[in-house]
Scaffold this motif. Sequence first.
Motif, mmCIF file in Angstrom:
data_model
loop_
_atom_site.group_PDB
_atom_site.id
_atom_site.type_symbol
_atom_site.label_atom_id
_atom_site.label_comp_id
_atom_site.label_asym_id
_atom_site.label_seq_id
_atom_site.Cartn_x
_atom_site.Cartn_y
_atom_site.Cartn_z
ATOM 1 N N HIS A 271 8.158 -38.269 -52.291
ATOM 2 C CA HIS A 271 8.698 -37.211 -53.225
ATOM 3 C C HIS A 271 8.788 -35.994 -52.495
ATOM 4 O O HIS A 271 7.834 -35.203 -52.610
ATOM 5 C CB HIS A 271 7.508 -37.144 -54.423
ATOM 6 C CG HIS A 271 7.468 -38.349 -55.179
ATOM 7 N ND1 HIS A 271 6.487 -39.463 -54.785
ATOM 8 C CD2 HIS A 271 8.112 -39.006 -56.217
ATOM 9 C CE1 HIS A 271 6.325 -40.552 -55.572
ATOM 10 N NE2 HIS A 271 7.391 -40.055 -56.460
ATOM 11 N N PRO A 272 9.634 -35.806 -51.626
ATOM 12 C CA PRO A 272 9.765 -34.657 -50.598
ATOM 13 C C PRO A 272 10.224 -33.528 -51.485
ATOM 14 O O PRO A 272 10.518 -33.635 -52.596
ATOM 15 C CB PRO A 272 11.001 -35.033 -49.901
ATOM 16 C CG PRO A 272 11.701 -35.901 -50.505
ATOM 17 C CD PRO A 272 10.782 -36.907 -51.274
ATOM 18 N N ALA B 37 -1.752 -40.800 -49.661
ATOM 19 C CA ALA B 37 -1.300 -39.538 -49.934
ATOM 20 C C ALA B 37 0.101 -39.365 -49.091
ATOM 21 O O ALA B 37 1.203 -38.924 -49.563
ATOM 22 C CB ALA B 37 -2.278 -38.667 -49.658
ATOM 23 N N GLU B 38 0.216 -39.779 -47.701
ATOM 24 C CA GLU B 38 1.317 -39.604 -47.063
ATOM 25 C C GLU B 38 2.369 -40.401 -47.495
ATOM 26 O O GLU B 38 3.431 -39.771 -47.643
ATOM 27 C CB GLU B 38 0.879 -40.297 -45.443
ATOM 28 C CG GLU B 38 2.090 -40.173 -44.492
ATOM 29 C CD GLU B 38 1.668 -40.754 -43.486
ATOM 30 O OE1 GLU B 38 2.385 -40.405 -42.255
ATOM 31 O OE2 GLU B 38 0.998 -41.827 -43.142
ATOM 32 N N ALA B 39 2.193 -41.380 -48.141
ATOM 33 C CA ALA B 39 3.347 -42.389 -48.732
ATOM 34 C C ALA B 39 3.879 -41.543 -49.881
ATOM 35 O O ALA B 39 5.017 -41.557 -50.139
ATOM 36 C CB ALA B 39 2.858 -43.757 -49.038
ATOM 37 N N PHE B 40 3.158 -40.934 -50.632
ATOM 38 C CA PHE B 40 3.393 -40.460 -51.780
ATOM 39 C C PHE B 40 4.353 -38.970 -51.456
ATOM 40 O O PHE B 40 5.424 -38.946 -51.979
ATOM 41 C CB PHE B 40 2.274 -39.799 -52.650
ATOM 42 C CG PHE B 40 2.864 -39.264 -53.928
ATOM 43 C CD1 PHE B 40 3.012 -39.825 -55.209
ATOM 44 C CD2 PHE B 40 2.893 -37.645 -53.821
ATOM 45 C CE1 PHE B 40 3.665 -39.125 -56.000
ATOM 46 C CE2 PHE B 40 3.276 -36.986 -54.868
ATOM 47 C CZ PHE B 40 3.533 -37.846 -56.100
#
Length: 170
Positions: free
Chosen positions: A127-128, A120-123
Amino acid sequence: KPGAPSRPSQAVPPARPTPANNPRPTTAPARASSPAFAPGSSGNRERSSDRPDHPILFQQYFKSVGPRTYALQVKKATNDNHYLVLTEGRRDKQSGEVRKLRLNIFSEDFDAFFDLLRQAEAFVKAHPLSPEFMRKRKQFWSNVAKRSKKGPAQAENRQGAKPQARIPKP
């Protein structure tokens, strides 16, 4: 009579399953003897006063910009197993009560749970949020702060608030 308007037939609802006609009999015994499962109860069991709470090994929390506070605790169960308690606290505007939503994650699920958080953190990093959304959000919280008793300076400080840690003494 031919030519007379027909009345819709009234459907008879199917019979509710009973032990006699239920194709899938229950295998678990009824738990009506427990007060937590008594008719009209919410199903929440009250903690017995003679049973101590599980000790908190670690706790960290932060106050959100909005009306929420988030907390994470690591607790030690009676069998010496560790588990996480994730809590969202929100004050009800009408009653003033703090409503809490809790999620327990047990140690046998730590690896999968932490992997899920990393994904979830990587996503989120890949995708900021758009600059336009960030501008609107900042304006929204600025307006909320102006309407509140606290003023805009305190609302701005809460946006960049650092989590507070409490490590209990052993």
